[in-house]
Scaffold this motif. Structure first.
Motif, PDB file in Angstrom:
ATOM      1  N   GLU A  25       0.808  -1.214   0.000  1.00  0.00           N
ATOM      2  CA  GLU A  25       0.000   0.000   0.000  1.00  0.00           C
ATOM      3  C   GLU A  25       0.845   1.269   0.000  1.00  0.00           C
ATOM      4  O   GLU A  25       0.487   2.260  -0.613  1.00  0.00           O
ATOM      5  N   ASP A  26       1.988   1.277   0.677  1.00  0.00           N
ATOM      6  CA  ASP A  26       2.836   2.473   0.722  1.00  0.00           C
ATOM      7  C   ASP A  26       3.373   2.803  -0.667  1.00  0.00           C
ATOM      8  O   ASP A  26       3.435   3.967  -1.055  1.00  0.00           O
ATOM      9  N   LYS A  29       0.621   4.344  -2.721  1.00  0.00           N
ATOM     10  CA  LYS A  29       0.376   5.734  -2.333  1.00  0.00           C
ATOM     11  C   LYS A  29       1.429   6.672  -2.916  1.00  0.00           C
ATOM     12  O   LYS A  29       1.115   7.743  -3.419  1.00  0.00           O
ATOM     13  N   SER A  30       2.683   6.265  -2.874  1.00  0.00           N
ATOM     14  CA  SER A  30       3.732   7.130  -3.404  1.00  0.00           C
ATOM     15  C   SER A  30       3.605   7.289  -4.913  1.00  0.00           C
ATOM     16  O   SER A  30       3.810   8.371  -5.446  1.00  0.00           O
ATOM     17  N   TRP A  32       0.784   7.141  -6.585  1.00  0.00           N
ATOM     18  CA  TRP A  32      -0.384   7.984  -6.809  1.00  0.00           C
ATOM     19  C   TRP A  32      -0.039   9.454  -6.577  1.00  0.00           C
ATOM     20  O   TRP A  32      -0.474  10.326  -7.311  1.00  0.00           O
ATOM     21  N   ASP A  33       0.759   9.742  -5.549  1.00  0.00           N
ATOM     22  CA  ASP A  33       1.154  11.121  -5.282  1.00  0.00           C
ATOM     23  C   ASP A  33       1.990  11.696  -6.421  1.00  0.00           C
ATOM     24  O   ASP A  33       1.814  12.854  -6.800  1.00  0.00           O
TER      25      ASP A  33
END
Length: 72
Positions: A25-26, A29-30, A32-33
């Motif tokens: 998940e991390d 997220k990175s 996506w950012d």
């Protein structure tokens, strides 16, 4: 009577590539950012619709003035 029994679906032990990562998940997220940041920079380069309409209006007014200047 195996004639009337339906075959069962085959099961595969497939794990998608994005789930194989240890971060999981991390990492998502990175990614996506970074995609969101690149999208914001791209939108600043384009002209907005109101700006284009104002430029078009100015061109039409200038054209109208020059046509009537030529006739006079």
């Amino acid at each position: 009577m195996s004639l009337f029994q339906q075959r069962k679906n085959k099961r595969f032990n497939y794990i998608p590539r994005h789930l194989k990562d240890a971060k999981g998940e991390d990492n998502l997220k990175s990614k996506w950012d970074t995609v969101r940041r690149h999208g914001k920079h791209k939108s600043k380069r384009t002209l907005s619709l109101p700006v284009l309409l104002v430029i078009l209006g100015m061109i039409i007014v200038l054209w109208y003035i020059l046509i009537h200047y030529e006739i006079s």
